[in-house]
Write a protein that holds these residues in place. Structure first.
Motif, PDB file in Angstrom:
ATOM      1  N   MET A 192       3.566   6.206  -3.998  1.00 34.97           N
ATOM      2  CA  MET A 192       3.856   4.791  -4.198  1.00 34.97           C
ATOM      3  C   MET A 192       3.774   4.042  -2.871  1.00 34.97           C
ATOM      4  O   MET A 192       3.396   2.868  -2.827  1.00 34.97           O
ATOM      5  CB  MET A 192       5.233   4.608  -4.837  1.00 34.97           C
ATOM      6  CG  MET A 192       5.295   5.034  -6.296  1.00 34.97           C
ATOM      7  SD  MET A 192       4.063   4.224  -7.363  1.00 34.97           S
ATOM      8  CE  MET A 192       4.540   2.494  -7.200  1.00 34.97           C
ATOM      9  N   ASP A 193       4.103   4.719  -1.783  1.00 32.56           N
ATOM     10  CA  ASP A 193       3.981   4.076  -0.477  1.00 32.56           C
ATOM     11  C   ASP A 193       2.517   3.800  -0.155  1.00 32.56           C
ATOM     12  O   ASP A 193       2.186   2.737   0.392  1.00 32.56           O
ATOM     13  CB  ASP A 193       4.606   4.958   0.598  1.00 32.56           C
ATOM     14  CG  ASP A 193       4.643   4.254   1.953  1.00 32.56           C
ATOM     15  OD1 ASP A 193       5.320   3.209   2.046  1.00 32.56           O
ATOM     16  OD2 ASP A 193       3.980   4.735   2.886  1.00 32.56           O
ATOM     17  N   LYS A 196       1.469   0.777  -2.061  1.00 29.52           N
ATOM     18  CA  LYS A 196       2.035  -0.471  -1.544  1.00 29.52           C
ATOM     19  C   LYS A 196       1.402  -0.900  -0.223  1.00 29.52           C
ATOM     20  O   LYS A 196       1.265  -2.097   0.050  1.00 29.52           O
ATOM     21  CB  LYS A 196       3.549  -0.308  -1.343  1.00 29.52           C
ATOM     22  CG  LYS A 196       4.337  -0.144  -2.622  1.00 29.52           C
ATOM     23  CD  LYS A 196       5.811   0.105  -2.309  1.00 29.52           C
ATOM     24  CE  LYS A 196       6.628   0.325  -3.578  1.00 29.52           C
ATOM     25  NZ  LYS A 196       8.054   0.628  -3.271  1.00 29.52           N
ATOM     26  N   THR A 197       1.018   0.065   0.617  1.00 27.99           N
ATOM     27  CA  THR A 197       0.622  -0.283   1.987  1.00 27.99           C
ATOM     28  C   THR A 197      -0.879  -0.248   2.252  1.00 27.99           C
ATOM     29  O   THR A 197      -1.372  -0.976   3.122  1.00 27.99           O
ATOM     30  CB  THR A 197       1.314   0.652   2.991  1.00 27.99           C
ATOM     31  OG1 THR A 197       0.933   2.017   2.712  1.00 27.99           O
ATOM     32  CG2 THR A 197       2.829   0.518   2.881  1.00 27.99           C
ATOM     33  N   GLN A 218       0.926  -3.251 -11.203  1.00 25.51           N
ATOM     34  CA  GLN A 218       1.649  -4.522 -11.147  1.00 25.51           C
ATOM     35  C   GLN A 218       2.934  -4.452 -11.962  1.00 25.51           C
ATOM     36  O   GLN A 218       3.963  -5.010 -11.574  1.00 25.51           O
ATOM     37  CB  GLN A 218       0.755  -5.646 -11.647  1.00 25.51           C
ATOM     38  CG  GLN A 218      -0.433  -5.934 -10.723  1.00 25.51           C
ATOM     39  CD  GLN A 218      -1.329  -7.016 -11.268  1.00 25.51           C
ATOM     40  OE1 GLN A 218      -1.778  -6.955 -12.415  1.00 25.51           O
ATOM     41  NE2 GLN A 218      -1.585  -8.025 -10.458  1.00 25.51           N
ATOM     42  N   VAL A 222       4.413  -3.678  -7.972  1.00 27.51           N
ATOM     43  CA  VAL A 222       3.589  -3.660  -6.758  1.00 27.51           C
ATOM     44  C   VAL A 222       2.423  -4.622  -6.919  1.00 27.51           C
ATOM     45  O   VAL A 222       1.697  -4.552  -7.918  1.00 27.51           O
ATOM     46  CB  VAL A 222       3.052  -2.241  -6.473  1.00 27.51           C
ATOM     47  CG1 VAL A 222       2.148  -2.258  -5.243  1.00 27.51           C
ATOM     48  CG2 VAL A 222       4.198  -1.263  -6.295  1.00 27.51           C
ATOM     49  N   GLU A 223       2.248  -5.513  -5.965  1.00 21.99           N
ATOM     50  CA  GLU A 223       1.073  -6.389  -5.936  1.00 21.99           C
ATOM     51  C   GLU A 223       0.103  -5.805  -4.910  1.00 21.99           C
ATOM     52  O   GLU A 223       0.354  -5.851  -3.714  1.00 21.99           O
ATOM     53  CB  GLU A 223       1.466  -7.816  -5.553  1.00 21.99           C
ATOM     54  CG  GLU A 223       2.242  -8.553  -6.629  1.00 21.99           C
ATOM     55  CD  GLU A 223       1.437  -8.730  -7.912  1.00 21.99           C
ATOM     56  OE1 GLU A 223       0.193  -8.833  -7.819  1.00 21.99           O
ATOM     57  OE2 GLU A 223       2.047  -8.748  -8.995  1.00 21.99           O
ATOM     58  N   HIS A 225      -2.678  -4.971  -2.188  1.00 19.47           N
ATOM     59  CA  HIS A 225      -3.352  -5.712  -1.129  1.00 19.47           C
ATOM     60  C   HIS A 225      -4.857  -5.511  -1.331  1.00 19.47           C
ATOM     61  O   HIS A 225      -5.423  -4.486  -0.968  1.00 19.47           O
ATOM     62  CB  HIS A 225      -2.917  -5.191   0.242  1.00 19.47           C
ATOM     63  CG  HIS A 225      -3.768  -5.672   1.373  1.00 19.47           C
ATOM     64  ND1 HIS A 225      -4.127  -6.991   1.530  1.00 19.47           N
ATOM     65  CD2 HIS A 225      -4.347  -5.000   2.407  1.00 19.47           C
ATOM     66  CE1 HIS A 225      -4.881  -7.122   2.599  1.00 19.47           C
ATOM     67  NE2 HIS A 225      -5.037  -5.919   3.151  1.00 19.47           N
TER      68      HIS A 225
END
Length: 311
Positions: A192-193, A196-197, A218, A222-223, A225
């Protein structure tokens, strides 16, 4: 005005003339296309102008341009003419081996690469004169599917986008992650990190165009990038190889995508919603013998695709 209303008030010859005028935007070229004299087509144009109370073609210097109303007519006219052709091409009995029928199928490059290719192989064996035209759908086509499928034969798309249309399930699939082979930030599975990143390459990104796995991200809060959006399933890995981007692909495409090189398939940190690919069509085609044959061909191809994936 719908295609049915247009056909009920104008004869087929006038509809053909309108389609030619809208396509060619020139009386001379449209007359040549229809093998008519210019005065004869000008007379048809006059009838059309009277019927619609619109000039249809407006002179701009030495050329003609479509009026705003005529521009709105272009898509309706094509749909109406296709529907008329379909009426006269229909047959009480149909022999596939003797037919030269063309089937128009909407879908994505994913659908065409998997089941579309298999359908074409089966058709070549059983009906060598039959042709398939595979046209890429767009968000606008999917949103207007009920109307588009009046003049097309079917659409290959997973459940979750169309409703209130007849369909048959074809084959299941699932999502996996894909990253560059040298992406040191990702292990055997995305975390999940990571989601997210790390930057993303998405297939689609709009309110009506998305994939189920990307929508799940979503829904997990989490949106992504997003660095690039590619409206092609086959091209997406090209935007991931050699970068730190992540993306999702369907397992049925892995035999093709892994040949690109520089990529690594990884697991996901959540259970993705399974894909169920289906064939959708308009109810008006339900009893056509040629259409029934086409649907059976897709069902058989779906079984073959599923067996290949399980092997």
């Amino acid at each position: 005005m719908t295609d049915h209303a247009l056909l009920s008030r104008l004869d087929l010859n006038l509809l053909v003339a309108l389609d030619a005028l809208l396509t060619e935007r020139s009386v001379t070229r449209a007359a040549e296309r229809l093998h008519l004299s210019q005065p004869a087509l000008s007379a048809s144009l006059a009838r059309l102008r009277t019927h619609f109370n619109d000039p249809i073609l407006a002179r701009r210097g030495n050329t003609y341009e479509l009026t705003p109303f005529a521009l709105r007519l272009t898509e309706h006219t094509t749909t109406a003419l296709d529907a008329a052709h379909r009426v006269f091409e229909s047959q009480a009995t149909w022999e596939p081996a003797e037919s030269t029928r063309e089937f128009l199928i909407y879908g994505s490059d994913y659908g065409f690469t998997t089941i579309g290719r298999t359908v074409s192989e089966l058709a070549k064996q059983r009906a060598p004169g039959v042709r398939f035209r595979f046209a890429l759908h767009t968000p606008l086509v999917v949103e207007d599917a009920a109307n588009r499928l009046r003049s097309a034969d079917a659409m290959v798309i997973p459940h979750g986008f169309l409703t209130e249309l007849p369909y048959v399930d074809l084959f299941p699939d699932r999502w996996v992650g894909v990253v560059a082979a040298d992406n040191a930030a990702v292990g055997d599975a995305l975390t999940m990190d990571n989601i997210k990143t790390l930057p993303w390459a998405l297939h689609y990104q709009s309110r009506s165009a998305f994939t189920s796995a990307e929508r799940q991200v979503q829904q997990l809060g989490v949106e992504p990038h997003v660095e690039v959006v590619v409206e092609s399933f086959l091209s997406l890995p090209l935007f991931i190889a050699g970068t730190d981007r992540i993306g999702f692909v369907q397992t049925a495409l892995l035999p093709i995508l892994t040949k690109i090189g520089g990529l690594r398939v990884v697991g996901l940190p959540f259970e993705p919603t399974p894909l169920t690919n289906a064939l959708w069509w308009h109810p008006a085609h339900g009893r056509d013998p040629e259409h029934a044959w086409m649907r059976e061909l897709f069902v058989e191809a779906g079984r073959i695709v599923a067996e290949r994936a399980a092997a």
